[in-house]
Design a protein around this motif. Structure first.
Motif, PDB file in Angstrom:
ATOM      1  N   TYR A  16       0.871  -1.178   0.000  1.00 13.37           N
ATOM      2  CA  TYR A  16       0.000   0.000   0.000  1.00 13.37           C
ATOM      3  C   TYR A  16       0.906   1.224   0.000  1.00 13.37           C
ATOM      4  O   TYR A  16       1.776   1.357   0.877  1.00 13.37           O
ATOM      5  CB  TYR A  16      -0.921  -0.004   1.232  1.00 13.37           C
ATOM      6  N   VAL A  17       0.710   2.046  -1.016  1.00 11.01           N
ATOM      7  CA  VAL A  17       1.698   3.082  -1.285  1.00 11.01           C
ATOM      8  C   VAL A  17       1.049   4.462  -1.397  1.00 11.01           C
ATOM      9  O   VAL A  17      -0.105   4.593  -1.816  1.00 11.01           O
ATOM     10  CB  VAL A  17       2.461   2.711  -2.588  1.00 11.01           C
ATOM     11  N   ASP A  18       1.798   5.446  -0.969  1.00 14.51           N
ATOM     12  CA  ASP A  18       1.424   6.852  -1.137  1.00 14.51           C
ATOM     13  C   ASP A  18       2.618   7.483  -1.863  1.00 14.51           C
ATOM     14  O   ASP A  18       3.727   7.508  -1.328  1.00 14.51           O
ATOM     15  CB  ASP A  18       1.211   7.493   0.236  1.00 14.51           C
ATOM     16  N   TYR A  19       2.371   7.989  -3.070  1.00 16.09           N
ATOM     17  CA  TYR A  19       3.498   8.493  -3.877  1.00 16.09           C
ATOM     18  C   TYR A  19       4.143   9.735  -3.274  1.00 16.09           C
ATOM     19  O   TYR A  19       5.252  10.083  -3.645  1.00 16.09           O
ATOM     20  CB  TYR A  19       3.032   8.799  -5.304  1.00 16.09           C
ATOM     21  N   GLU A  20       3.440  10.392  -2.386  1.00 22.26           N
ATOM     22  CA  GLU A  20       4.014  11.601  -1.782  1.00 22.26           C
ATOM     23  C   GLU A  20       4.813  11.283  -0.513  1.00 22.26           C
ATOM     24  O   GLU A  20       5.478  12.147   0.045  1.00 22.26           O
ATOM     25  CB  GLU A  20       2.902  12.626  -1.484  1.00 22.26           C
ATOM     26  N   CYS A  21       4.745  10.028  -0.088  1.00 20.02           N
ATOM     27  CA  CYS A  21       5.408   9.636   1.153  1.00 20.02           C
ATOM     28  C   CYS A  21       6.912   9.431   0.919  1.00 20.02           C
ATOM     29  O   CYS A  21       7.313   8.667   0.037  1.00 20.02           O
ATOM     30  CB  CYS A  21       4.730   8.366   1.670  1.00 20.02           C
ATOM     31  N   PRO A  22       7.749  10.151   1.679  1.00 13.33           N
ATOM     32  CA  PRO A  22       9.197  10.042   1.451  1.00 13.33           C
ATOM     33  C   PRO A  22       9.751   8.646   1.733  1.00 13.33           C
ATOM     34  O   PRO A  22      10.695   8.212   1.069  1.00 13.33           O
ATOM     35  CB  PRO A  22       9.798  11.085   2.406  1.00 13.33           C
ATOM     36  N   ILE A  23       9.152   7.926   2.700  1.00 12.87           N
ATOM     37  CA  ILE A  23       9.665   6.580   3.011  1.00 12.87           C
ATOM     38  C   ILE A  23       9.347   5.633   1.850  1.00 12.87           C
ATOM     39  O   ILE A  23      10.154   4.766   1.508  1.00 12.87           O
ATOM     40  CB  ILE A  23       9.082   6.071   4.351  1.00 12.87           C
ATOM     41  N   CYS A  24       8.159   5.838   1.244  1.00 11.55           N
ATOM     42  CA  CYS A  24       7.816   5.037   0.060  1.00 11.55           C
ATOM     43  C   CYS A  24       8.834   5.299  -1.052  1.00 11.55           C
ATOM     44  O   CYS A  24       9.246   4.383  -1.771  1.00 11.55           O
ATOM     45  CB  CYS A  24       6.421   5.380  -0.452  1.00 11.55           C
ATOM     46  N   ALA A  25       9.211   6.574  -1.209  1.00  5.70           N
ATOM     47  CA  ALA A  25      10.160   6.930  -2.273  1.00  5.70           C
ATOM     48  C   ALA A  25      11.527   6.315  -2.000  1.00  5.70           C
ATOM     49  O   ALA A  25      12.182   5.794  -2.915  1.00  5.70           O
ATOM     50  CB  ALA A  25      10.263   8.446  -2.380  1.00  5.70           C
ATOM     51  N   ILE A  26      11.941   6.353  -0.740  1.00  5.11           N
ATOM     52  CA  ILE A  26      13.250   5.762  -0.396  1.00  5.11           C
ATOM     53  C   ILE A  26      13.196   4.252  -0.627  1.00  5.11           C
ATOM     54  O   ILE A  26      14.121   3.669  -1.204  1.00  5.11           O
ATOM     55  CB  ILE A  26      13.628   6.099   1.067  1.00  5.11           C
ATOM     56  N   PHE A  27      12.093   3.640  -0.204  1.00  2.00           N
ATOM     57  CA  PHE A  27      11.966   2.201  -0.405  1.00  2.00           C
ATOM     58  C   PHE A  27      12.012   1.876  -1.903  1.00  2.00           C
ATOM     59  O   PHE A  27      12.708   0.962  -2.330  1.00  2.00           O
ATOM     60  CB  PHE A  27      10.650   1.690   0.209  1.00  2.00           C
ATOM     61  N   ALA A  28      11.266   2.667  -2.697  1.00  2.00           N
ATOM     62  CA  ALA A  28      11.178   2.391  -4.141  1.00  2.00           C
ATOM     63  C   ALA A  28      12.520   2.572  -4.841  1.00  2.00           C
ATOM     64  O   ALA A  28      12.838   1.845  -5.780  1.00  2.00           O
ATOM     65  CB  ALA A  28      10.126   3.307  -4.773  1.00  2.00           C
ATOM     66  N   THR A  29      13.279   3.552  -4.386  1.00  2.00           N
ATOM     67  CA  THR A  29      14.517   3.846  -5.108  1.00  2.00           C
ATOM     68  C   THR A  29      15.735   3.091  -4.550  1.00  2.00           C
ATOM     69  O   THR A  29      16.673   2.817  -5.289  1.00  2.00           O
ATOM     70  CB  THR A  29      14.814   5.364  -5.072  1.00  2.00           C
ATOM     71  N   VAL A  30      15.690   2.776  -3.269  1.00  2.00           N
ATOM     72  CA  VAL A  30      16.873   2.133  -2.657  1.00  2.00           C
ATOM     73  C   VAL A  30      16.698   0.614  -2.539  1.00  2.00           C
ATOM     74  O   VAL A  30      17.591  -0.144  -2.921  1.00  2.00           O
ATOM     75  CB  VAL A  30      17.168   2.751  -1.260  1.00  2.00           C
ATOM     76  N   GLN A  31      15.544   0.193  -2.015  1.00  2.00           N
ATOM     77  CA  GLN A  31      15.365  -1.236  -1.728  1.00  2.00           C
ATOM     78  C   GLN A  31      14.755  -2.017  -2.905  1.00  2.00           C
ATOM     79  O   GLN A  31      15.135  -3.156  -3.157  1.00  2.00           O
ATOM     80  CB  GLN A  31      14.463  -1.429  -0.496  1.00  2.00           C
TER      81      GLN A  31
ATOM     82  N   ALA B  56      -2.356  10.055 -11.519  1.00  2.00           N
ATOM     83  CA  ALA B  56      -1.403  10.135 -12.638  1.00  2.00           C
ATOM     84  C   ALA B  56      -0.826   8.750 -12.951  1.00  2.00           C
ATOM     85  O   ALA B  56      -0.672   8.372 -14.122  1.00  2.00           O
ATOM     86  CB  ALA B  56      -0.281  11.110 -12.293  1.00  2.00           C
ATOM     87  N   ALA B  57      -0.520   7.996 -11.894  1.00  2.00           N
ATOM     88  CA  ALA B  57       0.024   6.643 -12.104  1.00  2.00           C
ATOM     89  C   ALA B  57      -1.021   5.740 -12.762  1.00  2.00           C
ATOM     90  O   ALA B  57      -0.703   4.958 -13.668  1.00  2.00           O
ATOM     91  CB  ALA B  57       0.471   6.056 -10.765  1.00  2.00           C
ATOM     92  N   GLU B  58      -2.269   5.880 -12.321  1.00  2.00           N
ATOM     93  CA  GLU B  58      -3.340   5.062 -12.915  1.00  2.00           C
ATOM     94  C   GLU B  58      -3.572   5.451 -14.374  1.00  2.00           C
ATOM     95  O   GLU B  58      -3.797   4.586 -15.225  1.00  2.00           O
ATOM     96  CB  GLU B  58      -4.644   5.231 -12.121  1.00  2.00           C
TER      97      GLU B  58
ATOM     98  N   ASP C  38       8.017   4.930 -11.314  1.00  2.00           N
ATOM     99  CA  ASP C  38       9.460   5.180 -11.142  1.00  2.00           C
ATOM    100  C   ASP C  38       9.756   6.679 -11.185  1.00  2.00           C
ATOM    101  O   ASP C  38      10.524   7.196 -10.369  1.00  2.00           O
ATOM    102  CB  ASP C  38      10.260   4.478 -12.246  1.00  2.00           C
ATOM    103  N   SER C  39       9.142   7.374 -12.173  1.00  2.00           N
ATOM    104  CA  SER C  39       9.390   8.825 -12.287  1.00  2.00           C
ATOM    105  C   SER C  39       8.899   9.565 -11.048  1.00  2.00           C
ATOM    106  O   SER C  39       9.568  10.468 -10.544  1.00  2.00           O
ATOM    107  CB  SER C  39       8.682   9.399 -13.520  1.00  2.00           C
ATOM    108  N   LEU C  40       7.721   9.192 -10.567  1.00  2.00           N
ATOM    109  CA  LEU C  40       7.161   9.869  -9.387  1.00  2.00           C
ATOM    110  C   LEU C  40       8.085   9.711  -8.179  1.00  2.00           C
ATOM    111  O   LEU C  40       8.228  10.627  -7.366  1.00  2.00           O
ATOM    112  CB  LEU C  40       5.776   9.301  -9.062  1.00  2.00           C
ATOM    113  N   PHE C  41       8.699   8.549  -8.064  1.00  2.00           N
ATOM    114  CA  PHE C  41       9.581   8.315  -6.918  1.00  2.00           C
ATOM    115  C   PHE C  41      11.004   8.833  -7.159  1.00  2.00           C
ATOM    116  O   PHE C  41      11.640   9.342  -6.246  1.00  2.00           O
ATOM    117  CB  PHE C  41       9.632   6.822  -6.589  1.00  2.00           C
ATOM    118  N   ASN C  42      11.485   8.675  -8.385  1.00  2.00           N
ATOM    119  CA  ASN C  42      12.870   9.085  -8.652  1.00  2.00           C
ATOM    120  C   ASN C  42      13.054  10.603  -8.614  1.00  2.00           C
ATOM    121  O   ASN C  42      14.130  11.094  -8.297  1.00  2.00           O
ATOM    122  CB  ASN C  42      13.331   8.566 -10.018  1.00  2.00           C
ATOM    123  N   HIS C  43      12.000  11.342  -8.996  1.00  2.00           N
ATOM    124  CA  HIS C  43      12.091  12.816  -8.979  1.00  2.00           C
ATOM    125  C   HIS C  43      11.199  13.322  -7.854  1.00  2.00           C
ATOM    126  O   HIS C  43      10.229  14.031  -8.077  1.00  2.00           O
ATOM    127  CB  HIS C  43      11.625  13.383 -10.319  1.00  2.00           C
TER     128      HIS C  43
END
Lengths: 145, 222
Positions: free
Chosen positions: B60-75, B112-114, B127-132
């Motif tokens: 369960y993800v929130d694209y604005e959540c910084p931890i989600c972004a770190i998880f998506a880009t790092v892990q 936007a993702a949908e 990927d773009s939403l999380f990478n930028h």
């Protein structure tokens, strides 16, 4: 010292263009006034980031440095000094080379044109055209009495 | 010399005014999002990995959540390589845009993702939403930026615009959120592994260890 004045004006214009692109990239502006959609394609590409920072930020820093050196070099005590002219030429050459690389990416890899980026490319090219001859002239030994 | 400083001053005033005006004219993403009742269309979220994978992780993800972004880009890149590409895990994304004032664009990002997903570009858009992720720090209008991400992902902009303006999947996102609430999700990212809350750490090592344990237990039972 006319070349330092010309570069200062150009660098200030370039600073505003780069700042506009940077503020868009970090989300302060919702959209770019571009007309073609190409700006957003270029800005959303992976090449719009370098070492974890938006490429536009390097533009902001580069133009700010050029402007600052011009202003320092225009101080009455430094107008006769050669080093500001040399530093301006070095920075302008680096900026021109970097811009040439970015423009080639737009042309050959991203296949989209960002008008603001092209505007910035035109500005740094003009700066280079002013800075380089000035630096070459300043290195020639002065003749006459 | 006086003319030079006058010219600089004029340039500063004009440039500053243009930047100010550009900042004032917004595309209207946040205000454009209206509350839409949940509409369960049977969609279970975009999934990555083999349909026959023995383990399914639901995030369960929130694209604005910084931890989600770190998880998506790092892990997540390592998880993709070690668990998804090897056929052990199928990874499913569910929307859970947090309803907090600090995340004003969360639902818009999910939309936007949908809308990119509708054109087969969900993963590059995510990927773009999380990478930028800088956009998440400003709380400003992001419509043009997301449109650029979509174009960069290869989405047809006209179809994307129609999807966004019509909020085509807002009901689906609301349904996903409601589903999350019913399952006890209260933050992001929240993971379920084979329908059970994931008890480990949100790291690639944590998931690998947990999945390997599950698979080993499965083998022993046979």
């Amino acid at each position: 010292m006319r070349h330092r004045q010309v570069i200062a004006v150009l660098a200030l214009a370039g600073l505003f263009v780069a700042l506009y692109l940077y503020l868009y990239k970090i989300g302060v502006y919702g959209e770019l006034k571009c007309g073609s959609g190409g700006c957003e394609t270029v800005q959303a590409s992976p090449y719009a980031m370098l070492l974890g920072q938006p490429v536009a930020l390097y533009g902001v820093l580069g133009y700010a440095a050029l402007f600052a050196i011009c202003m320092v070099g225009l101080h009455p005590r430094l107008t006769a000094q050669r080093w500001p002219t040399t530093v301006l030429a070095v920075l302008a050459t680096l900026g021109f080379a970097f811009t040439a690389y970015l423009t080639s990416l737009e042309m050959f890899v991203i296949h989209a044109w960002c008008r603001w980026c092209l505007g910035s490319a035109a500005i740094i090219t003009l700066i280079w055209f002013v800075a380089l001859p000035a630096a070459l002239r300043s290195r020639r030994p002065r003749t006459g009495s | 010399m006086k003319r030079f400083y006058l010219l600089l001053g004029a340039l500063v005033i004009v440039g500053g005014a243009l930047l100010y005006v550009a900042g004032k004219s917004k595309g209207g993403s946040i205000s454009a999002m209206t509350d839409v009742p949940p509409a369960n269309d049977g969609f279970k979220g975009y999934a990555l990995g083999s349909d026959s994978a023995p383990v399914e992780v639901v995030e369960y993800v929130d694209y604005e959540c910084p931890i989600c972004a770190i998880f998506a880009t790092v892990q997540f890149p390592t998880i993709k390589e070690q668990l998804i590409a090897t056929g052990k895990v199928r990874w499913r994304i569910r929307d859970y845009p947090l309803r907090i004032t600090a995340h004003p664009n969360a639902r818009y990002a999910a939309l936007a993702a949908e809308c990119a997903g509708e054109q087969g570009k969900f993963w590059p858009m995510a990927d773009s939403l999380f990478n930028h992720h800088n956009w998440a720090q400003t709380g400003q209008d992001v419509s043009g930026l997301f449109r650029g991400f979509a174009q960069g992902a290869g989405v047809d902009p006209a179809k994307y615009d129609a999807c966004m303006q019509g909020q085509r999947y807002a009901g689906r996102i609301a349904a996903s959120y409601q589903e999350g609430e019913q399952r006890g999700v209260n933050g992001t990212p929240t993971f379920f592994v084979n329908n059970r809350p994931y008890p480990g750490r949100a790291t690639s090592d944590g998931f690998k260890g947990y999945v390997d344990t599950l698979l080993a237990a499965r083998t022993t039972r046979r």
